[in-house]
Enzyme design. Structure first.
Site, PDB file in Angstrom:
ATOM      1  N   ASP A   4      -2.145  -1.494  -3.698  1.00  0.00           N
ATOM      2  CA  ASP A   4      -1.731  -0.965  -5.525  1.00  0.00           C
ATOM      3  C   ASP A   4      -0.724  -0.575  -6.263  1.00  0.00           C
ATOM      4  OD1 ASP A   4       0.089   1.247  -4.459  1.00  0.00           O
ATOM      5  OD2 ASP A   4      -1.326   1.815  -2.883  1.00  0.00           O
ATOM      6  N   GLU A  47      -6.749 -20.356 -17.112  1.00  0.00           N
ATOM      7  CA  GLU A  47      -6.708 -20.926 -15.571  1.00  0.00           C
ATOM      8  C   GLU A  47      -8.141 -22.197 -16.236  1.00  0.00           C
ATOM      9  OE1 GLU A  47      -9.289 -20.313 -11.593  1.00  0.00           O
ATOM     10  OE2 GLU A  47     -10.081 -19.574 -13.179  1.00  0.00           O
ATOM     11  N   ASP A 105       0.772  -1.220   0.262  1.00  0.00           N
ATOM     12  CA  ASP A 105      -0.101   0.015   0.133  1.00  0.00           C
ATOM     13  C   ASP A 105       1.188   1.246   0.307  1.00  0.00           C
ATOM     14  OD1 ASP A 105      -2.079   2.748   0.381  1.00  0.00           O
ATOM     15  OD2 ASP A 105      -2.174   1.382   2.692  1.00  0.00           O
ATOM     16  N   ASP A 120      -4.267   3.996   2.052  1.00  0.00           N
ATOM     17  CA  ASP A 120      -5.071   3.762   2.146  1.00  0.00           C
ATOM     18  C   ASP A 120      -5.910   2.658   2.746  1.00  0.00           C
ATOM     19  OD1 ASP A 120      -4.810   2.385   0.242  1.00  0.00           O
ATOM     20  OD2 ASP A 120      -6.694   3.361  -1.501  1.00  0.00           O
ATOM     21  N   ASP A 160      -3.782 -11.086 -15.432  1.00  0.00           N
ATOM     22  CA  ASP A 160      -4.839 -11.465 -15.771  1.00  0.00           C
ATOM     23  C   ASP A 160      -6.215 -10.842 -16.725  1.00  0.00           C
ATOM     24  OD1 ASP A 160      -6.644 -13.254 -14.691  1.00  0.00           O
ATOM     25  OD2 ASP A 160      -5.679 -13.067 -12.690  1.00  0.00           O
ATOM     26  N   HIS A 187      -5.085 -16.622  -4.996  1.00  0.00           N
ATOM     27  CA  HIS A 187      -6.300 -16.451  -3.950  1.00  0.00           C
ATOM     28  C   HIS A 187      -7.610 -16.938  -4.032  1.00  0.00           C
ATOM     29  CE1 HIS A 187      -6.751 -16.270  -7.976  1.00  0.00           C
ATOM     30  NE2 HIS A 187      -8.203 -15.232  -8.325  1.00  0.00           N
ATOM     31  N   ASP A 188      -7.431 -17.572  -4.245  1.00  0.00           N
ATOM     32  CA  ASP A 188      -9.193 -18.394  -4.195  1.00  0.00           C
ATOM     33  C   ASP A 188      -9.543 -19.542  -3.780  1.00  0.00           C
ATOM     34  OD1 ASP A 188      -9.940 -16.995  -6.044  1.00  0.00           O
ATOM     35  OD2 ASP A 188      -9.533 -18.667  -7.971  1.00  0.00           O
ATOM     36  N   ASP A 234      -8.508 -15.919 -16.963  1.00  0.00           N
ATOM     37  CA  ASP A 234      -9.427 -16.606 -16.521  1.00  0.00           C
ATOM     38  C   ASP A 234     -10.347 -17.114 -16.920  1.00  0.00           C
ATOM     39  OD1 ASP A 234     -10.318 -15.609 -13.747  1.00  0.00           O
ATOM     40  OD2 ASP A 234     -12.164 -15.264 -14.435  1.00  0.00           O
TER      41      ASP A 234
HETATM   42  C1  GLC Z   1     -11.625 -17.459 -11.137  1.00  0.00           C
HETATM   43  C2  GLC Z   1     -10.533 -16.678 -10.142  1.00  0.00           C
HETATM   44  C3  GLC Z   1     -11.419 -16.290  -9.531  1.00  0.00           C
HETATM   45  C4  GLC Z   1     -12.915 -15.524  -9.722  1.00  0.00           C
HETATM   46  C5  GLC Z   1     -13.650 -16.461 -11.023  1.00  0.00           C
HETATM   47  C6  GLC Z   1     -14.677 -15.984 -12.019  1.00  0.00           C
HETATM   48  O1  GLC Z   1     -11.146 -18.704 -10.625  1.00  0.00           O
HETATM   49  O2  GLC Z   1      -9.733 -17.231 -10.247  1.00  0.00           O
HETATM   50  O3  GLC Z   1     -10.734 -15.107  -8.109  1.00  0.00           O
HETATM   51  O4  GLC Z   1     -13.345 -14.950  -8.735  1.00  0.00           O
HETATM   52  O5  GLC Z   1     -12.115 -16.704 -11.667  1.00  0.00           O
HETATM   53  O6  GLC Z   1     -13.869 -14.606 -12.326  1.00  0.00           O
END
Ligand code: GLC
Length: 504
Positions: A30, A257, A22, A26, A99, A316-317, A202
């Protein structure tokens, strides 16, 4: 490595921009914060960064709902800040992949605002619109992700339902319309022209839909359709995306992905399509030797004939693997495993600190998918704020002791272990690109050899908390997960939760 594209030997580090660093105070990370902390990544030895979405977004899914594919959300900075970041990354000899979210836009994207305005709007067909069945039920049985609900929402203005495999705020784009394909290709060109080295794509396996939108089979119909969609049309679309990327110089790449929990299916998205694909069965595999043996064998059987494997333990999921596997010793052994496998490893920011999932109290939960715990901010120092303004999510446990500052001061820390693994990997053609062959060892352990030319390494992992004898493994210990015995001849026994690299 000459003659091989950079992404085969690279170690790629994922940054979730809200939570990395950061610069404004805030409490939300970023782009300038990332730029100011590139020293950490260079010191660690990563080759490339994958940056999760920073595009304009209403943030219903924290950036995976994009309302402008070609601009930076003001929360994260602006295009100038992006250009500065990219230049600094390249100046340090690292690469950047960003991404790309092609399956759906935000419901606030101008395309969808136009599409929903009237049945006659020229953009209407950029999304999927259907009438309900006569009894009022949705057009098919597809389920959305994150909740047990149909993937269809009624839009009262035009009295039809639209398709969304994720949140209602994420309407699916209709890639069957050539104008959509052309517009999305333009978004790729926009960033390629700016100099990015590639894209993480994605839910890429879902962009092509069977035009009949047929029901999912009843035995799997409780699963979200996003984990089932697997149609020939997607492969055609991917070949054209590949041609676009390959028309640029500089080894621009894609890592898709492919969220199908079946390695054989993932393999079908490679060759003339994606450069790399995430293969998620290992991400959901328990810390057991026989289960990991199957993952190695599946990658060899189904990925290798079509392309180059990838390996991921956290992102992150999902719950961080330090938390899933249950101990720091296992997290350290897992690092030795991950970075010793044939394929491109992806690190998730903070795994080098051994971060656990954060405990997020109910009143601070913000993600509709319940994934806040793995998205907690990275602690940079021992101070009370750990380098942040009041952060958007609570810190992970033991944030001061797990901060970058604290762990850099401890030569035996997991942070130094990761750095040593990255350095040793970079110094070894066998570890970067070598063939891989499993070696039979006692139950509870797993071992394999990596070889390229004269360079040979053995990787051995004890998945149990008891010592395991592996008398057939010989060599000099290059790295050990407990940092003991390095530089010495291997004893033939793996200690509890120990993993090693041996030079043969
Ligand atoms: C992928 C991302 C996830 C997102 C989903 C919808 O699985 O990794 O974080 O919520 O796609 O875009």
């Amino acid at each position: 490595m000459p003659d091989e594209p950079w992404w085969k030997s690279a170690v790629i580090y994922q940054i979730y921009p809200r939570s990395f660093a950061d610069s404004t105070g805030d409490g939300v990370g970023d782009l300038e914060g990332i730029r100011r902390h590139l020293d950490h990544l260079e010191w660690l030895g990563v080759d490339a960064i994958w940056l999760s979405p920073f595009f304009r977004s209403p943030m219903a899914d924290f950036g995976y709902d994009v309302s402008d594919y070609c601009d930076v959300d003001p929360l994260f900075g602006d295009l100038d800040a992006f250009d500065r970041l990219l230049a600094d990354i390249h100046g340090r000899g690292m690469r950047l992949i960003i991404d790309w979210v092609p399956n759906h836009s935000s419901s606030e994207h101008p395309w969808f605002i136009a599409a929903r305005s009237s049945r006659e709007d020229p953009k209407r067909d950029w999304y999927f619109w259907r009438d309900p069945h006569p009894d009022g039920t949705p057009p098919n049985n597809w389920k959305q992700a994150f909740r047990d609900a149909p993937a269809w929402t009624l839009d009262p203005t035009t009295d039809q339902l639209y398709l969304h495999l994720f949140l209602p705020e994420q309407p699916d784009l209709n890639w069957g319309n050539p104008d959509v394909e052309a517009a999305m290709h333009e978004t790729l060109r926009f960033w390629l022209d700016r100099g990015v080295d590639g894209f993480r794509m994605d839910v890429i396996h879902a962009i092509g839909k069977d035009p009949a939108l047929p029901d999912d089979p009843p035995e799997v119909a409780a699963l979200p359709h996003s984990s089932l969609n697997d149609t020939p049309f997607t492969h055609q679309l991917l070949r054209r995306i590949r041609a676009l990327l390959d028309s640029y110089t500089g080894d621009r790449m894609s890592v898709g992905e492919v969220f199908l929990l079946d390695t054989a299916k993932v393999g079908t998205y490679l060759r003339d399509q994606l450069h790399l694909a995430f293969n998620f069965p290992p991400l959901f595999t328990k810390w057991r030797s026989y289960r990991w043996a199957k993952q190695l064998d599946d990658a060899a059987a189904y990925i290798e004939p079509n392309g180059w494997p990838t390996w991921v333990l956290s992102n992150h999921d999902v719950v961080r693997h330090r938390t899933r596997y249950g101990s720091e010793d296992r997290a350290r052994a897992a690092a030795v495993l991950l970075l010793g496998l044939r394929g491109t490893p992806f690190l998730y920011m903070g795994e080098e600190l051994g971060l656990e999932n954060a405990d997020v109290p109910p009143d601070r939960v913000v993600d509709p998918g319940g994934r806040d715990g793995c998205r907690a901010p990275l602690p940079w120092d021992r101070s009370r704020g750990h380098g942040w303004g009041e952060p958007w999510l609570p810190f992970p446990p033991d944030a001061a002791a797990r901060s970058v500052e604290a762990l850099r001061d401890e030569p035996e820390s997991i942070l130094h272990l990761y750095r040593e693994l990255l350095a040793q990997r970079k110094a070894s053609p066998a570890l970067q690109l070598g063939d891989q062959e499993r070696i039979e060892v006692a139950d509870g352990a797993l071992a394999w050899e990596r070889a390229r030319g004269d360079d040979r390494r053995v990787v051995a992992v004890n998945f149990t908390d008891e010592a395991v004898a592996v008398p057939n493994l010989q060599g000099t210990v290059v790295v050990s997960s407990d940092r003991l015995g390095e530089g010495e001849t291997f004893t033939g026994t793996l200690g509890p939760d120990q993993a090693v690299w041996l030079r043969v």
